[in-house]
Write a protein that holds these residues in place. Structure first.
Motif, short mmCIF file in Angstrom:
data_model
loop_
_atom_site.label_atom_id
_atom_site.label_comp_id
_atom_site.label_asym_id
_atom_site.label_seq_id
_atom_site.Cartn_x
_atom_site.Cartn_y
_atom_site.Cartn_z
N GLU A 68 -12.48 15.48 -6.80
CA GLU A 68 -11.45 15.54 -5.75
C GLU A 68 -10.96 14.15 -5.36
OE1 GLU A 68 -15.49 16.28 -3.69
OE2 GLU A 68 -14.49 16.76 -5.56
N TRP A 69 -11.86 13.17 -5.40
CA TRP A 69 -11.46 11.79 -5.08
C TRP A 69 -10.60 11.21 -6.23
CZ3 TRP A 69 -12.42 8.87 -0.67
CH2 TRP A 69 -13.19 9.50 0.30
N ASP B 135 0.86 -1.18 0.00
CA ASP B 135 0.00 0.00 0.00
C ASP B 135 0.90 1.23 0.00
OD1 ASP B 135 -1.87 1.95 0.29
OD2 ASP B 135 -2.52 1.36 2.31
N LEU B 136 1.12 1.79 -1.18
CA LEU B 136 2.06 2.90 -1.29
C LEU B 136 1.58 4.14 -0.54
CD1 LEU B 136 3.17 2.58 -5.03
CD2 LEU B 136 4.21 1.61 -2.98
N SER B 137 0.26 4.26 -0.36
CA SER B 137 -0.24 5.43 0.37
C SER B 137 0.08 5.35 1.86
CB SER B 137 -1.76 5.56 0.17
OG SER B 137 -2.43 4.44 0.74
N SER B 138 0.44 4.16 2.33
CA SER B 138 0.75 3.99 3.76
C SER B 138 2.22 4.25 4.07
CB SER B 138 0.41 2.56 4.20
OG SER B 138 1.36 1.63 3.67
N ILE B 139 3.04 4.39 3.05
CA ILE B 139 4.49 4.45 3.25
C ILE B 139 4.93 5.76 3.88
CG2 ILE B 139 6.66 4.72 1.96
CD1 ILE B 139 5.92 2.39 0.26
N GLN C 263 -2.94 11.14 -7.46
CA GLN C 263 -1.77 11.65 -6.75
C GLN C 263 -1.12 10.58 -5.89
OE1 GLN C 263 -3.65 15.03 -4.84
NE2 GLN C 263 -2.53 16.48 -6.13
N ASP C 264 -1.95 9.76 -5.25
CA ASP C 264 -1.41 8.68 -4.40
C ASP C 264 -0.63 7.67 -5.22
OD1 ASP C 264 -2.44 9.83 -2.17
OD2 ASP C 264 -4.19 8.50 -2.02
N ASN C 265 -0.91 7.61 -6.51
CA ASN C 265 -0.22 6.67 -7.39
C ASN C 265 0.74 7.37 -8.35
OD1 ASN C 265 -1.45 3.76 -6.99
ND2 ASN C 265 -3.16 5.20 -6.83
N GLU C 266 1.23 8.54 -7.88
CA GLU C 266 2.25 9.29 -8.63
C GLU C 266 1.83 9.60 -10.06
OE1 GLU C 266 5.12 10.43 -7.37
OE2 GLU C 266 4.65 9.63 -5.38
N TRP C 267 0.53 9.83 -10.26
CA TRP C 267 -0.04 10.18 -11.56
C TRP C 267 0.17 9.10 -12.61
CZ3 TRP C 267 -3.46 14.01 -11.82
CH2 TRP C 267 -3.43 14.96 -10.80
N ASN C 268 0.29 7.85 -12.13
CA ASN C 268 0.33 6.70 -13.04
C ASN C 268 -1.11 6.25 -13.26
OD1 ASN C 268 0.42 3.98 -14.05
ND2 ASN C 268 2.57 3.87 -13.44
N TYR C 269 -1.66 6.58 -14.42
CA TYR C 269 -3.09 6.36 -14.68
C TYR C 269 -3.47 4.88 -14.59
CZ TYR C 269 -7.67 7.46 -16.75
OH TYR C 269 -9.01 7.64 -16.97
N THR C 270 -2.63 4.03 -15.17
CA THR C 270 -2.93 2.59 -15.18
C THR C 270 -2.94 2.02 -13.78
OG1 THR C 270 -1.90 2.37 -17.36
CG2 THR C 270 -2.19 0.35 -16.08
N ARG C 271 -1.91 2.37 -12.97
CA ARG C 271 -1.83 1.84 -11.62
C ARG C 271 -2.98 2.37 -10.77
NH1 ARG C 271 2.98 3.35 -10.43
NH2 ARG C 271 3.96 1.45 -11.21
N ALA C 272 -3.34 3.64 -10.96
CA ALA C 272 -4.45 4.21 -10.21
C ALA C 272 -5.74 3.46 -10.52
CB ALA C 272 -4.60 5.70 -10.54
N GLY C 273 -5.94 3.10 -11.80
CA GLY C 273 -7.11 2.34 -12.18
C GLY C 273 -7.15 0.97 -11.53
N GLN C 274 -5.97 0.32 -11.44
CA GLN C 274 -5.89 -1.00 -10.82
C GLN C 274 -6.22 -0.92 -9.32
OE1 GLN C 274 -1.89 -2.09 -11.83
NE2 GLN C 274 -2.43 -2.88 -13.85
N VAL C 275 -5.67 0.11 -8.66
CA VAL C 275 -5.93 0.28 -7.22
C VAL C 275 -7.42 0.57 -7.00
CG1 VAL C 275 -5.48 1.76 -5.23
CG2 VAL C 275 -3.59 1.02 -6.69
N PHE C 276 -7.99 1.43 -7.84
CA PHE C 276 -9.42 1.75 -7.72
C PHE C 276 -10.28 0.49 -7.85
CE2 PHE C 276 -13.36 2.42 -10.12
CZ PHE C 276 -14.10 3.16 -9.19
#
Length: 548
Positions: free
Chosen positions: A510-511, A402-406, A517-530
């Protein structure tokens, strides 16, 4: 008599017949005549330079080290390794004298002084057997026919049996240093932008001659050495200065010397950290972060926590590190570690529960869980060399961090060293413990890498059970939203990404922005986390747009 004039004669006794045969000689030995013949340029001016145990050193490092200690520049000819020695030739008595003075002035990484021997020699093979102008011209025409301009690719497979060369009785055997030297010379002069070189099926059993490609064609990204006679991966070390992205080795004896595919990939990537494809197979992305070492190791002037530049670079490094770590193929982490790096793993010790179920997979490698009954075991559990470290990491359970927890704490910073700790949570994604959340603390000691990268020299990993609070908040998007005053304004591209993500996910702007932002503006990774969080029901209803 003892004081008589010495006669120039030799006497041989035949033991059986006891006959004395006297041979008179009125000329000097051929060897002496050759040494004194000042017209013989091949012999008079050449010197052979030998470095005992030079096989341990990379050619580029060795030549640069010698050159830096030399009072005069020199051009090495026919550099090669033979048995455990490194050898090359120079054509100048003055240069030879200067090289002699360098002996024992260079120290290797283990602080051992390097010895250099310089002796008279005949001309090197590539000089004595240099291709004639007509042969060079024919070879150049042949190579021109085999060059693909659009792809900047040169196909030299099975070159010896090219019809144009055979028709003119020109025998080009690339194992011979004169032939390889001529080929590389043509490449340097005629194909300076070469990106791909195919040397398939040329019966190459050593790569001494090819080592000059690092200087002659430094832009080569693809190299095909398949269907040759290479028996050891050590030969590849002679060309490891190339920044290869694709390599073909299938059909060489060396391919069968590895216990499995993982060991094969690990050994090859040891030479070429940026490799993306091996024998046509895609590899996991290598761990390479482009960092300006002068920026990273510059002493901090703002405060103890470090400058914004340093903060950004460390976070970028961790982002890529854990992206590869969680990918399922951790061999890409080889490029993140120093050759002689050290790694250790520890889990908490509880006398009442020697191995909690959640940590059982980490028990065997943990140095905390061992008693003093076997004092040598703690030393054995240290992993030395980057290959052993990555192999050890690859054996650990597959995870998702969980990169947001680091949380990163940089606690020591000097000109040549950076120490920082990383705290956070991860969950296992397979096996009986799938979905279980664990907490970790990882301490890295790093130095500037050789290719403008961060290089880990020490890695300590501590794994424990996550607290109830850590488990509850893991992998969930915080409810708090960003205020426009506390964050810098978004670029046009970022605003478009937020709009697109909001439209696809159904979340409010905003969400969507927070997720990106939590995924360093990596669109693909943000989609996977979502997708993962939505499936687990961890995104609150207020995050989504109201649909009337």
């Amino acid at each position: 008599t003892p004081y008589s004039i010495r006669c120039d004669r030799r006497m041989k006794w035949h033991s059986e017949d006891e006959i004395c045969i006297t041979t008179w000689r009125n000329r000097k030995p051929p060897g002496r005549k050759m040494r004194q013949n000042t017209q013989d340029g091949y012999t008079r001016n050449w010197f052979k330079v030998t470095i005992p145990y030079g096989i341990k050193y990379d050619k580029s490092w060795l030549m640069n080290s010698i050159q830096s200690h030399c009072s005069a520049p020199f051009t090495p000819v026919d550099f090669h390794y033979i048995r455990n020695r490194a050898c090359f030739f120079v054509q100048d008595a003055t240069t030879a004298s200067v090289l002699k003075d360098v002996s024992y002035k260079i120290c290797d990484d283990e602080n051992r002084k390097i010895c250099i021997f310089v002796n008279h020699s005949t001309a090197p093979y590539s000089v004595k057997n240099k291709l004639k102008p007509g042969q060079m011209e024919m070879l150049k025409l042949t190579m021109n026919k085999r060059y693909n301009v659009s792809q900047q690719a040169l196909d030299l497979q099975n070159l010896r049996f090219d019809p144009d060369l055979m028709g003119r009785d020109i025998d080009i055997i690339l194992n011979r240093r004169n032939c390889m030297a001529a080929t590389l010379k043509i490449i340097e002069r005629n194909f300076p932008e070469l990106l791909s070189l195919n040397l398939c099926n040329n019966k190459l059993y050593q790569l001494d001659g090819l080592s000059d490609i690092i200087e002659k064609a430094p832009k080569v990204k693809t190299l095909n050495l398949s269907k040759n006679k290479l028996e050891s991966a050590w030969e590849l070390g002679k060309v490891k200065g190339l920044k290869l992205e694709e390599l073909w080795l299938e059909g060489n004896p060396l391919c069968s010397t590895f216990s499995d595919q993982s060991a094969y990939v690990s050994a090859i990537r040891d030479c070429f950290p940026k490799l993306l494809r091996l024998d046509g197979r895609e590899l996991s992305a290598p761990m390479i972060v482009d960092i300006d070492s002068s920026e990273i190791m510059k002493p901090c002037k703002e405060n103890f926590t470090g400058s914004e530049t340093l903060k950004h670079l460390v976070l970028q490094f961790l982002q890529q590190y854990y992206s590869i770590y969680d990918s399922g193929d951790r061999q890409g982490l080889l490029g993140a570690y120093h050759d002689e790096a050290c790694f250790s793993l520890a889990i908490p010790f509880d006398a009442e529960d020697s191995a909690p179920n959640s940590l059982r997979k980490y028990f065997e490698d943990s140095r905390n869980m061992k008693t003093l009954k076997d004092p040598h075991l703690k030393g054995e559990l240290l992993r030395h060399t980057k290959r052993d470290i990555v192999d050890s990491l690859s054996a650990l359970p597959k995870t998702q961090h969980d990169l947001s927890s680091i949380l990163v704490d940089m606690w020591c910073q000097t000109e040549w060293m950076l120490c920082f700790s990383v705290n956070g949570v991860f969950k296992e994604v397979e096996g009986q413990s799938q979905g279980s959340v664990l907490a970790f603390t990882r301490t890295f000691i790093a130095t500037p890498g050789g290719s403008s990268s961060l290089c880990i020299v020490n890695d300590e990993l501590f794994v424990r059970d996550a607290s109830p609070q850590e488990t509850q908040s893991a992998f969930s998007i915080p409810v708090s939203t960003l205020s426009s005053s506390s964050e810098p304004s978004l670029s046009q591209e970022q605003q478009e990404m937020v709009q697109a993500f909001s439209a696809q996910s159904g979340m409010k702007l905003e969400w969507s922005q927070k997720c990106l932002q939590d995924n360093e503006w990596n669109y693909t990774r943000a989609g996977q986390v979502f997708t993962m969080l939505q499936t687990e029901g961890k995104i609150p209803a207020e995050a989504f747009k109201q649909i009337s």
